[in-house]
Design an enzyme around this catalytic site. Sequence first.
Site, PDB file in Angstrom:
ATOM      1  N   SER A 247       0.295  -3.231  -2.353  1.00 26.55           N
ATOM      2  CA  SER A 247      -0.862  -2.831  -3.155  1.00 26.55           C
ATOM      3  C   SER A 247      -1.860  -3.980  -3.168  1.00 26.55           C
ATOM      4  O   SER A 247      -1.612  -5.039  -2.589  1.00 26.55           O
ATOM      5  CB  SER A 247      -0.426  -2.506  -4.573  1.00 26.55           C
ATOM      6  OG  SER A 247      -0.112  -3.703  -5.246  1.00 26.55           O
ATOM      7  N   LYS A 248      -2.961  -3.761  -3.872  1.00 21.94           N
ATOM      8  CA  LYS A 248      -4.028  -4.762  -3.912  1.00 21.94           C
ATOM      9  C   LYS A 248      -3.526  -6.126  -4.374  1.00 21.94           C
ATOM     10  O   LYS A 248      -4.061  -7.153  -3.995  1.00 21.94           O
ATOM     11  CB  LYS A 248      -5.147  -4.293  -4.840  1.00 21.94           C
ATOM     12  CG  LYS A 248      -5.955  -3.167  -4.260  1.00 21.94           C
ATOM     13  CD  LYS A 248      -7.383  -3.205  -4.779  1.00 21.94           C
ATOM     14  CE  LYS A 248      -8.228  -2.126  -4.157  1.00 21.94           C
ATOM     15  NZ  LYS A 248      -7.983  -0.798  -4.765  1.00 21.94           N
TER      16      LYS A 248
END
Length: 481
Positions: A247-248
């Site tokens: 994820s980010k």
Amino acid sequence: MKKIENVRVRIAPSPTGFLHVGTARAALYNWIFARKHNGSFILRVEDTDLKRSSKEMIESILEGLRWLGLDWDEGPFFQSERLAIYRQYTERLLKDGKAYYCYCTPQELAERRESAKSEKRDVKYDRRCLGLIDNERKRFESENRGRALRFFIPEGETAFQDIIHGEIKKKNRDIEDFVIMKSDGTPTYNLAVVVDDHEMAVTHTIRGDDHISNTMKQVLLYNALSISAPRFAHLPLILGKDRSKLSKRHGAVSVSQYRDEGFLSDAMFNFLALLGWNPGDNREIMSREEILEQFSLERVSKTSAVFDQQKLEWMNGEYISKMDNEDVLKAVIPLLKGEGWIDEGAIEQKRTFLLHLVAALKPRMRKLTDFVKYSVYFFKDVDAYEPKGVKKHFAEKTLVLLEALIEKLEELTDFSKEHLEHVLREFAEKRNVKPAQVIHPVRLAVSGMTVGPGIFDILEILGKECVINRLTKAIKYIKVL
Ligand code: GLU
């Protein structure tokens, strides 16, 4: 290597987001497989979810693929333009009694799922609309309920042979009668993908292993339609370094963001290729040609791959260090222009200075954007000093040293790095201090930073006047500390 005839593979991104790392890696493996076997690489945009798809996303995905050098031979095909084709297949299934209309509303379905869950019953669709009698159907239609088409799952077991995982099977009773056409007439992913892979004569479907449960459903559809399925290869999941879903938090997730942050296409290609595959030895830096030569689906790992941002940075640094200075300069000029540090007209005139700078900074660069980070003081005056450096290197006794050094530098006519090194070492020796005791404060004074390229490179590039000005400025600063 045995060549496989007529290989046809595809990448089928959904334009509901940017080209993320997982899709890029799948595209890369498909592309390599196609190129290796002189086959075709097809691009198909899965945009049936029109509400969530956008033109910008499509453009950005295509751009990401182009940037990675993954050229496609056919397409882009758009699923949204193929609705009539999917309908032919759904009608066939309906006519053959292999699909049925379902009038249940999303709300009813959710309620029934909830109560099944709380009563610990099977949560899959309860087949309420299978075998509706005419009256019920008429009532539902008069209520203007939407109707979705569901695929009827026969009894038995479904299995397929995966190139990477071997045999995978599942009992059909664990699969629900899934929707193949939504009430708005658009096909669902599982139906569209089967129709398209068949119509496009895809021979190998290579995608992430998060799709394994979909593949089961697709195999059932292939069987129901009496068409043969392609071969399947499911690629291992890509996890962050903490082994959670990427994820980010782990860095960028879209490929274009990596490009914008200063990663090189070749480095990204190399890095993505090693996410789940390796050549069987410990080689890490590999050119496209070497990867193409060595790659095989059989060597793709079954277990998850870890996306290690630091490794990517290291790898990118290796690629930058092998670039010609001219090429690095070409690549960083847009960044310098973006910062407003240089404009087109001044480039030619400053060429020697810029190339000099590239030579000094290149060994430390891990990303192209590092050039901006490390070179700011070559374009702008220093107006702040790193606080931890000030504490360590801007002591009172440095004042005298810097003042004396200015006098020394003023005498110089040769400001080359070789000569400067000689002068500075001699200066330190005469004053009975270690060269480092001069170098650290000088570095801080001329750059505002405690780390950077070789100090003599910095001094030479800045030039005599600028160095003396900055030392003078630092002296003033130390005096009021
Ligand atoms: N649109 C799907 C995805 O992006 C495609 C999966 C497939 O390759 O079948 O995950």
